[in-house]
Design a protein around this motif. Structure first.
Motif, PDB file in Angstrom:
ATOM      1  N   LEU A  86     -10.266   3.759   6.730  1.00 52.40           N
ATOM      2  CA  LEU A  86     -10.282   2.523   6.242  1.00 52.40           C
ATOM      3  C   LEU A  86     -11.356   2.535   4.987  1.00 52.40           C
ATOM      4  O   LEU A  86     -12.658   2.911   5.298  1.00 52.40           O
ATOM      5  N   PHE A  87     -11.083   2.472   3.817  1.00 53.67           N
ATOM      6  CA  PHE A  87     -11.745   2.565   2.719  1.00 53.67           C
ATOM      7  C   PHE A  87     -12.080   1.074   2.354  1.00 53.67           C
ATOM      8  O   PHE A  87     -11.315   0.148   2.315  1.00 53.67           O
ATOM      9  N   GLU A  88     -13.698   1.056   2.016  1.00 54.79           N
ATOM     10  CA  GLU A  88     -14.188  -0.327   1.329  1.00 54.79           C
ATOM     11  C   GLU A  88     -13.627  -0.458   0.125  1.00 54.79           C
ATOM     12  O   GLU A  88     -14.311   0.026  -0.681  1.00 54.79           O
ATOM     13  N   SER A  89     -12.858  -1.326  -0.147  1.00 56.22           N
ATOM     14  CA  SER A  89     -12.638  -1.715  -1.343  1.00 56.22           C
ATOM     15  C   SER A  89     -11.766  -3.021  -1.424  1.00 56.22           C
ATOM     16  O   SER A  89     -11.024  -3.485  -0.518  1.00 56.22           O
ATOM     17  N   ASP A  90     -11.715  -3.530  -2.666  1.00 53.46           N
ATOM     18  CA  ASP A  90     -10.922  -4.985  -2.788  1.00 53.46           C
ATOM     19  C   ASP A  90      -9.431  -4.878  -3.126  1.00 53.46           C
ATOM     20  O   ASP A  90      -8.714  -5.562  -3.193  1.00 53.46           O
ATOM     21  N   GLN A  91      -9.178  -3.456  -3.218  1.00 51.56           N
ATOM     22  CA  GLN A  91      -7.694  -3.374  -3.754  1.00 51.56           C
ATOM     23  C   GLN A  91      -6.869  -3.543  -2.494  1.00 51.56           C
ATOM     24  O   GLN A  91      -7.114  -3.570  -1.211  1.00 51.56           O
ATOM     25  N   VAL A  92      -5.772  -4.369  -2.776  1.00 54.65           N
ATOM     26  CA  VAL A  92      -4.712  -4.814  -1.898  1.00 54.65           C
ATOM     27  C   VAL A  92      -3.721  -3.766  -1.786  1.00 54.65           C
ATOM     28  O   VAL A  92      -2.703  -3.797  -2.374  1.00 54.65           O
ATOM     29  N   ASN A  93      -4.003  -2.525  -0.838  1.00 51.81           N
ATOM     30  CA  ASN A  93      -3.055  -1.576  -1.158  1.00 51.81           C
ATOM     31  C   ASN A  93      -3.286  -0.654   0.200  1.00 51.81           C
ATOM     32  O   ASN A  93      -4.263  -0.717   1.106  1.00 51.81           O
ATOM     33  N   ALA A  94      -2.478   0.259   0.281  1.00 50.31           N
ATOM     34  CA  ALA A  94      -2.470   1.363   1.376  1.00 50.31           C
ATOM     35  C   ALA A  94      -1.517   2.512   1.129  1.00 50.31           C
ATOM     36  O   ALA A  94      -1.005   2.496   0.128  1.00 50.31           O
ATOM     37  N   PHE A  95      -1.771   3.560   1.505  1.00 52.06           N
ATOM     38  CA  PHE A  95      -1.137   4.770   1.035  1.00 52.06           C
ATOM     39  C   PHE A  95      -1.000   5.734   2.435  1.00 52.06           C
ATOM     40  O   PHE A  95      -1.580   5.600   3.424  1.00 52.06           O
ATOM     41  N   ALA A  96       0.074   6.706   2.524  1.00 53.99           N
ATOM     42  CA  ALA A  96      -0.165   7.793   3.453  1.00 53.99           C
ATOM     43  C   ALA A  96       0.472   9.100   2.641  1.00 53.99           C
ATOM     44  O   ALA A  96       1.264   9.043   1.822  1.00 53.99           O
ATOM     45  N   MET A  97      -0.072   9.979   3.055  1.00 56.03           N
ATOM     46  CA  MET A  97       0.185  11.426   2.466  1.00 56.03           C
ATOM     47  C   MET A  97       0.866  12.457   3.190  1.00 56.03           C
ATOM     48  O   MET A  97       0.705  12.287   4.512  1.00 56.03           O
ATOM     49  N   PRO A  98       1.454  13.314   3.011  1.00 54.73           N
ATOM     50  CA  PRO A  98       1.885  14.702   3.523  1.00 54.73           C
ATOM     51  C   PRO A  98       0.545  15.275   4.164  1.00 54.73           C
ATOM     52  O   PRO A  98      -0.536  15.300   3.579  1.00 54.73           O
ATOM     53  N   GLY A  99       0.763  15.613   5.548  1.00 57.83           N
ATOM     54  CA  GLY A  99      -0.333  16.245   6.134  1.00 57.83           C
ATOM     55  C   GLY A  99      -0.862  15.233   7.078  1.00 57.83           C
ATOM     56  O   GLY A  99      -2.112  15.604   7.719  1.00 57.83           O
TER      57      GLY A  99
END
Length: 259
Positions: A86-99
Motif C-alpha cells: 500500500l503506497f501512500e499517495s493521492d493517486q486514484v490507481n492500482a497495478f499488478a506486475m508479473p512476479g
C-alpha cells in the motif's frame, strides 16, 4: 518489414480465459525479473502506508483473488508468494506486475465501500498478470520498433529523399500508435475487466458492484481524450461491456456464495 511479419507469425500465444491470440516475443522470466526490480525501486522511493485497516483489506482481498484465479486455471504463483503493498499517495490507481507484485495507492481507498469494490480492481489487475499483458505490451513495442527499422532501411535502399522519408516515418509513427498500439491497449483493458470479474465472482465478490464502481472512477479527474486516443475504453463502452458480462459471472458469484 519481413522480420516484423515473421515475429507476428511465430510469436503468438492464446489467452486461456478468452481464446484471444496475442503477440509474445519475450519470455515470462525476463519480464518478471524486470518487474520485480522496478517494484523494489518503487518501494525504496515512495512512502509506504502502515494503515492497519487498509492493509488488512488489501491482503485479504488480494490473496482471495489470486486463489480464485489459480482455481480457474491461471498459471500464477501461490497467493502466499505474492506481495501486496500500500503506497501512500493521492493517486486514484492500482497495478499488478508479473512476479506477483501488487501496488495500491491510498488515494483509491475512498472509492471502496466494501471488499466487493476492491475486488473489482484487484480482479482487473491480477487478470493483467494472468493474461500476460505485460509481456504483450513489451512485444508490441518490439514489433513496432522492428517494423519501423525495416521501413527506414527500405526507404534508404529505395533511394527515397530525406524529406519524403521523414514524412513517411512520421506517418508510420502516428499510424502505428493510433492503429496498433492504442487499440491493443484498449483490448487488454477490456479483457482484464472480463477475466477479473470471473476471478472476483468465483471468489464470492458481487460483480454487480463493478458498474457503480467504474462510474465513480470515471468521475475522478477532468476531461478525458476521445476513446481512439486513449489507452483505455471509454466510460460508456466499458459499462456496456460489463453489463453484458453479468449473465456469465453472476452464476459464478451465486455458486461461490451458495445462493
Amino acid at each position: 518489414m519481413i522480420l516484423a511479419v515473421a515475429a507476428f507469425l511465430t510469436g503468438c500465444q492464446t489467452v486461456d480465459e478468452t481464446g484471444r491470440s496475442q503477440l509474445s516475443l519475450v519470455g515470462d522470466t525476463e519480464v518478471s525479473s524486470m518487474a520485480v526490480q522496478q517494484f523494489e525501486q518503487m518501494k525504496s522511493e515512495m512512502p509506504i502506508s502502515n494503515d492497519p485497516q487498509m492493509n488488512a483489506q488489501l491482503q485479504r482481498v488480494g490473496k482471495k483473488i489470486v486463489d480464485s484465479a489459480r482455481a480457474n486455471g491461471a498459471d500464477l504463483l501461490p497467493s502466499d508468494q505474492w506481495e501486496f503493498v500500500l503506497f501512500e499517495s493521492d493517486q486514484v490507481n492500482a497495478f499488478a506486475m508479473p512476479g506477483g507484485k501488487v501496488g495500491f495507492y491510498t488515494g483509491i481507498f475512498p472509492l471502496f465501500d466494501s471488499d466487493d469494490d476492491m475486488a473489482v480492481v484487484m480482479g482487473h489487475e491480477i487478470a493483467h498478470v494472468s493474461a500476460d499483458h505485460g509481456q504483450e505490451k513489451v512485444s508490441h513495442q518490439m514489433a513496432n520498433q522492428m517494423a519501423g527499422t525495416a521501413l527506414s532501411i527500405g526507404l534508404g535502399i529505395g533511394g527515397v529523399d530525406r524529406d519524403l522519408s521523414q514524412v513517411v516515418m512520421a506517418s508510420y509513427g502516428a499510424g502505428s500508435t493510433y492503429g496498433f498500439i492504442l487499440p491493443y491497449s484498449r483490448t487488454m483493458e477490456s479483457e482484464a475487466d472480463h477475466i477479473g470479474l470471473i476471478y472476483s465472482s468465483s471468489a464470492g465478490y458481487d460483480p454487480r458492484r463493478a458498474v457503480p464502481f467504474w462510474q465513480k472512477m470515471a468521475a475522478q479527474g477532468g476531461e478525458r481524450p476521445p476513446e481512439f486516443l486513449s489507452t483505455h475504453p471509454g466510460e460508456s463502452t466499458r459499462i456496456k461491456a460489463i453489463e453484458k458480462m453479468m449473465p456469465e459471472v453472476l452464476p459464478l458469484y451465486y455458486k461461490a456464495t451458495g445462493q
